[in-house]
Design an enzyme around this catalytic site. Sequence first.
Site, PDB file in Angstrom:
ATOM      1  N   ASP A 196       0.854  -1.191   0.000  1.00  0.00           N
ATOM      2  CA  ASP A 196       0.000   0.000   0.000  1.00  0.00           C
ATOM      3  C   ASP A 196       0.891   1.243   0.000  1.00  0.00           C
ATOM      4  O   ASP A 196       1.891   1.309   0.718  1.00  0.00           O
ATOM      5  CB  ASP A 196      -0.927  -0.005   1.219  1.00  0.00           C
ATOM      6  CG  ASP A 196      -2.078   0.966   1.058  1.00  0.00           C
ATOM      7  OD1 ASP A 196      -3.230   0.520   0.964  1.00  0.00           O
ATOM      8  OD2 ASP A 196      -1.822   2.189   1.013  1.00  0.00           O
ATOM      9  N   ILE A 197       0.498   2.230  -0.813  1.00  0.00           N
ATOM     10  CA  ILE A 197       1.303   3.448  -0.952  1.00  0.00           C
ATOM     11  C   ILE A 197       1.264   4.301   0.326  1.00  0.00           C
ATOM     12  O   ILE A 197       2.177   5.100   0.573  1.00  0.00           O
ATOM     13  CB  ILE A 197       0.803   4.256  -2.186  1.00  0.00           C
ATOM     14  CG1 ILE A 197       1.876   5.156  -2.747  1.00  0.00           C
ATOM     15  CG2 ILE A 197      -0.462   5.029  -1.890  1.00  0.00           C
ATOM     16  CD1 ILE A 197       1.529   5.718  -4.111  1.00  0.00           C
ATOM     17  N   ASN A 213     -12.696  -3.032   2.607  1.00  0.00           N
ATOM     18  CA  ASN A 213     -13.614  -1.899   2.750  1.00  0.00           C
ATOM     19  C   ASN A 213     -14.665  -1.958   1.652  1.00  0.00           C
ATOM     20  O   ASN A 213     -14.341  -2.171   0.482  1.00  0.00           O
ATOM     21  CB  ASN A 213     -12.832  -0.585   2.678  1.00  0.00           C
ATOM     22  CG  ASN A 213     -11.947  -0.373   3.886  1.00  0.00           C
ATOM     23  OD1 ASN A 213     -12.323  -0.703   5.007  1.00  0.00           O
ATOM     24  ND2 ASN A 213     -10.757   0.155   3.667  1.00  0.00           N
ATOM     25  N   HIS A 260     -10.383  -5.152  -3.367  1.00  0.00           N
ATOM     26  CA  HIS A 260      -9.030  -5.478  -2.908  1.00  0.00           C
ATOM     27  C   HIS A 260      -9.071  -5.813  -1.435  1.00  0.00           C
ATOM     28  O   HIS A 260      -9.968  -5.371  -0.707  1.00  0.00           O
ATOM     29  CB  HIS A 260      -8.071  -4.309  -3.168  1.00  0.00           C
ATOM     30  CG  HIS A 260      -8.543  -3.013  -2.593  1.00  0.00           C
ATOM     31  ND1 HIS A 260      -9.504  -2.234  -3.213  1.00  0.00           N
ATOM     32  CD2 HIS A 260      -8.228  -2.367  -1.447  1.00  0.00           C
ATOM     33  CE1 HIS A 260      -9.744  -1.171  -2.482  1.00  0.00           C
ATOM     34  NE2 HIS A 260      -8.988  -1.228  -1.394  1.00  0.00           N
ATOM     35  N   HIS A 305      -6.935  -5.564   2.048  1.00  0.00           N
ATOM     36  CA  HIS A 305      -5.797  -5.035   2.794  1.00  0.00           C
ATOM     37  C   HIS A 305      -5.225  -6.156   3.650  1.00  0.00           C
ATOM     38  O   HIS A 305      -5.975  -6.869   4.327  1.00  0.00           O
ATOM     39  CB  HIS A 305      -6.231  -3.895   3.722  1.00  0.00           C
ATOM     40  CG  HIS A 305      -6.730  -2.683   3.003  1.00  0.00           C
ATOM     41  ND1 HIS A 305      -5.940  -1.567   2.780  1.00  0.00           N
ATOM     42  CD2 HIS A 305      -7.930  -2.397   2.441  1.00  0.00           C
ATOM     43  CE1 HIS A 305      -6.643  -0.660   2.129  1.00  0.00           C
ATOM     44  NE2 HIS A 305      -7.863  -1.133   1.918  1.00  0.00           N
TER      45      HIS A 305
HETATM   46  P1  5GP Z   1      -9.602   1.515   0.160  1.00  0.00           P
HETATM   47  O1  5GP Z   1      -9.639   2.833   0.886  1.00  0.00           O
HETATM   48  O2  5GP Z   1     -10.330   1.627  -1.162  1.00  0.00           O
HETATM   49  O3  5GP Z   1     -10.029   0.339   0.973  1.00  0.00           O
HETATM   50  O4  5GP Z   1      -8.078   1.250  -0.136  1.00  0.00           O
HETATM   51  C1  5GP Z   1      -7.388   1.779  -1.210  1.00  0.00           C
HETATM   52  C2  5GP Z   1      -5.921   1.742  -0.853  1.00  0.00           C
HETATM   53  O5  5GP Z   1      -5.178   1.878  -2.029  1.00  0.00           O
HETATM   54  C3  5GP Z   1      -5.493   2.854   0.102  1.00  0.00           C
HETATM   55  O6  5GP Z   1      -4.975   2.290   1.300  1.00  0.00           O
HETATM   56  C4  5GP Z   1      -4.421   3.609  -0.681  1.00  0.00           C
HETATM   57  O7  5GP Z   1      -3.337   4.014   0.121  1.00  0.00           O
HETATM   58  C5  5GP Z   1      -4.006   2.602  -1.736  1.00  0.00           C
HETATM   59  N1  5GP Z   1      -3.571   3.176  -2.996  1.00  0.00           N
HETATM   60  C6  5GP Z   1      -4.186   4.144  -3.700  1.00  0.00           C
HETATM   61  N2  5GP Z   1      -3.502   4.409  -4.826  1.00  0.00           N
HETATM   62  C7  5GP Z   1      -2.431   3.578  -4.818  1.00  0.00           C
HETATM   63  C8  5GP Z   1      -1.340   3.400  -5.738  1.00  0.00           C
HETATM   64  O8  5GP Z   1      -1.216   4.039  -6.789  1.00  0.00           O
HETATM   65  N3  5GP Z   1      -0.413   2.459  -5.414  1.00  0.00           N
HETATM   66  C9  5GP Z   1      -0.518   1.723  -4.259  1.00  0.00           C
HETATM   67  N4  5GP Z   1       0.449   0.823  -4.046  1.00  0.00           N
HETATM   68  N5  5GP Z   1      -1.527   1.873  -3.390  1.00  0.00           N
HETATM   69  C10 5GP Z   1      -2.475   2.797  -3.663  1.00  0.00           C
END
Ligand code: 5GP
Length: 114
Positions: free
Chosen positions: A30-31, A86, A99, A101
Amino acid sequence: MNDCIFCKINKGEIPSRKFYEDDKMFIIADIEPKAKLHYLMIPKKHYKLLSEMTEEDAADLAACLKKLSELAPSLGLKGGYRLVINQGDDAGQTVFHLHVHVMGGQVLDFPDLK
Ligand code: 5GP
Ligand code: ZN
């Protein structure tokens, strides 16, 4: 999906280090990590939510989870780990490509209710 960031990473249009990849999924860091180790396990097929899954998608995700359990030690997750999926706005979903986590590398707190 042209504008989906995870589809772009899957296709190599956005460069990333893939810790694992097979025909069903890939694993990246995760970024914005929320734990010492914070991976994203991303099914290659684009769908937004669990509620959109086909039976085949569900079987594929189950296979991905089994694979993850086998990979966990090599990802540094020897002491255990937490999985989070999520779903929608109340959960703060920001990327609408399903996805998982995968967090660990430390003892994890449970978040307090606000
Ligand atoms: P969500 O909030 O949808 O459950 O999680 C999305 C996740 O994707 C977030 O934790 C965010 O930091 C990660 N994310 C968003 N854009 C990128 C990216 O370009 N590269 C990576 N490695 N993670 C990303
Ligand atoms: Zn996508």
